[in-house]
Design an enzyme around this catalytic site. Sequence first.
Site, PDB file in Angstrom:
ATOM      1  N   ALA A  32       0.882  -1.190   0.000  1.00  0.00           N
ATOM      2  CA  ALA A  32       0.000   0.000   0.000  1.00  0.00           C
ATOM      3  C   ALA A  32       0.909   1.227   0.000  1.00  0.00           C
ATOM      4  O   ALA A  32       0.812   2.107   0.863  1.00  0.00           O
ATOM      5  CB  ALA A  32      -0.968   0.000   1.173  1.00  0.00           C
ATOM      6  N   HIS A  34       3.076   4.558  -0.519  1.00  0.00           N
ATOM      7  CA  HIS A  34       2.822   5.994  -0.670  1.00  0.00           C
ATOM      8  C   HIS A  34       4.178   6.679  -0.834  1.00  0.00           C
ATOM      9  O   HIS A  34       5.233   6.014  -0.840  1.00  0.00           O
ATOM     10  CB  HIS A  34       2.048   6.533   0.530  1.00  0.00           C
ATOM     11  CG  HIS A  34       2.626   6.134   1.867  1.00  0.00           C
ATOM     12  ND1 HIS A  34       3.841   6.590   2.317  1.00  0.00           N
ATOM     13  CD2 HIS A  34       2.159   5.287   2.834  1.00  0.00           C
ATOM     14  CE1 HIS A  34       4.088   6.078   3.501  1.00  0.00           C
ATOM     15  NE2 HIS A  34       3.100   5.279   3.840  1.00  0.00           N
ATOM     16  N   SER A  35       4.143   8.016  -0.907  1.00  0.00           N
ATOM     17  CA  SER A  35       5.390   8.739  -1.175  1.00  0.00           C
ATOM     18  C   SER A  35       6.435   8.565  -0.076  1.00  0.00           C
ATOM     19  O   SER A  35       7.628   8.717  -0.332  1.00  0.00           O
ATOM     20  CB  SER A  35       5.109  10.228  -1.356  1.00  0.00           C
ATOM     21  OG  SER A  35       4.154  10.402  -2.350  1.00  0.00           O
ATOM     22  N   HIS A  37       7.147   5.744   1.458  1.00  0.00           N
ATOM     23  CA  HIS A  37       7.898   4.540   1.062  1.00  0.00           C
ATOM     24  C   HIS A  37       8.851   4.864  -0.101  1.00  0.00           C
ATOM     25  O   HIS A  37       9.995   4.420  -0.126  1.00  0.00           O
ATOM     26  CB  HIS A  37       6.942   3.436   0.595  1.00  0.00           C
ATOM     27  CG  HIS A  37       6.024   2.901   1.651  1.00  0.00           C
ATOM     28  ND1 HIS A  37       4.658   3.021   1.579  1.00  0.00           N
ATOM     29  CD2 HIS A  37       6.275   2.217   2.783  1.00  0.00           C
ATOM     30  CE1 HIS A  37       4.097   2.435   2.626  1.00  0.00           C
ATOM     31  NE2 HIS A  37       5.066   1.936   3.384  1.00  0.00           N
ATOM     32  N   LEU A 178       7.668  11.528   5.821  1.00  0.00           N
ATOM     33  CA  LEU A 178       6.998  12.349   4.801  1.00  0.00           C
ATOM     34  C   LEU A 178       5.557  12.605   5.233  1.00  0.00           C
ATOM     35  O   LEU A 178       4.902  11.699   5.747  1.00  0.00           O
ATOM     36  CB  LEU A 178       7.023  11.649   3.438  1.00  0.00           C
ATOM     37  CG  LEU A 178       7.992  12.335   2.471  1.00  0.00           C
ATOM     38  CD1 LEU A 178       9.403  11.936   2.835  1.00  0.00           C
ATOM     39  CD2 LEU A 178       7.657  12.039   1.045  1.00  0.00           C
ATOM     40  N   MET A 186       2.241  10.444   6.303  1.00  0.00           N
ATOM     41  CA  MET A 186       1.746   9.457   5.333  1.00  0.00           C
ATOM     42  C   MET A 186       1.787   8.080   5.967  1.00  0.00           C
ATOM     43  O   MET A 186       2.746   7.737   6.665  1.00  0.00           O
ATOM     44  CB  MET A 186       2.617   9.481   4.082  1.00  0.00           C
ATOM     45  CG  MET A 186       2.424  10.753   3.305  1.00  0.00           C
ATOM     46  SD  MET A 186       3.410  10.729   1.814  1.00  0.00           S
ATOM     47  CE  MET A 186       3.045  12.371   1.211  1.00  0.00           C
ATOM     48  N   SER A 188      -0.032   3.895   5.263  1.00  0.00           N
ATOM     49  CA  SER A 188      -0.945   3.028   4.503  1.00  0.00           C
ATOM     50  C   SER A 188      -2.315   3.002   5.165  1.00  0.00           C
ATOM     51  O   SER A 188      -3.341   2.871   4.490  1.00  0.00           O
ATOM     52  CB  SER A 188      -0.380   1.607   4.444  1.00  0.00           C
ATOM     53  OG  SER A 188       0.929   1.642   3.919  1.00  0.00           O
TER      54      SER A 188
END
Length: 287
Positions: A32, A34-35, A37, A178, A186, A188
């Site tokens: 899942a 996102h930025s 990661h 982030l 951020m 998941s």
Amino acid sequence: MIIFKYADQLARYIQQQKSAGKQIGFVPTMGALHSGHIALIDQSKKATAVTVCSIFVNPTQFNNPNDYQLYPKTIEPDIVKLEAAGCHALFLPAIAEMYPQGTSNLEQYDLGYLETLLEGKYRPGHFQGVCQVMNRLLTMVLPHKLFMGQKDYQQCMVVSRLLQLMKSPAELIACPTLREADGLAMSSRNMRLSPENRQKATTIYKCLTLIKQESNQGTTWPVVKEKATKMLTDAGFSIDYVELADAHTLQPATATMATIYQGPRVALVAAFLGDVRLIDNMLLNEA
Ligand code: AMP
């Protein structure tokens, strides 16, 4: 990007890369993506020649079965994001590949007090699960550098302890959190928030910012904690903890710590909005 489902094939690839003199960077995830990661992938790409990402939703680290069942799975978009980021290899094992003997009677690790405070206290068994999966992943990937997020502050400390226990030479690099434009870290799990709760979720960031400002101005911790707690409960959160701790040891603040303590400190929050548990933290001594 090469996708591996089996550890022996991944190990052969890693061995080839190492034989060619290449450094391996590793970014373990539960998908899942996102930025946040992808920022870890970017860091790894800057620091090493070959970046390996893993996606595995590890059942042994979920103390709440509902949280495990509802954990978001978005494998196709994840692969697209990793390709776009220039990740070299993705390890995508099935549960049986990671735990061929099943998940009962797995090894236990001596994590000392890290296991009984904050996340350890509220999620019994969670860090044992993290170590069980990380031990396997690290043994398979044998990275030179391991990239993890400061968002999971205590997890970084636990994995650092695991590396010592394993006598692993891998270097752990903790990367900054982030955030969304409104400050929400951020995660998941943010996908599971209703639109209304998504709005409210930003209160965690506001609360951490308040703790940072007030503590740096010398307000004592009990006073700051009361304000922070009220902010979260007024926004509808059910709180697990709001703590101020020594950034190196995670030992909690004493009543006067904010005024007399000069060392690095970190504020940490874990709280539920509905059935979604969010965690976040902020270093107090940073600009
Ligand atoms: P997860 O998929 O949630 O297990 O996270 C995989 C890795 O990404 C962990 O090292 C996390 O700490 C890191 N991570 C998660 N969220 C963020 C974020 N907002 N910023 C930076 N790293 C993150």
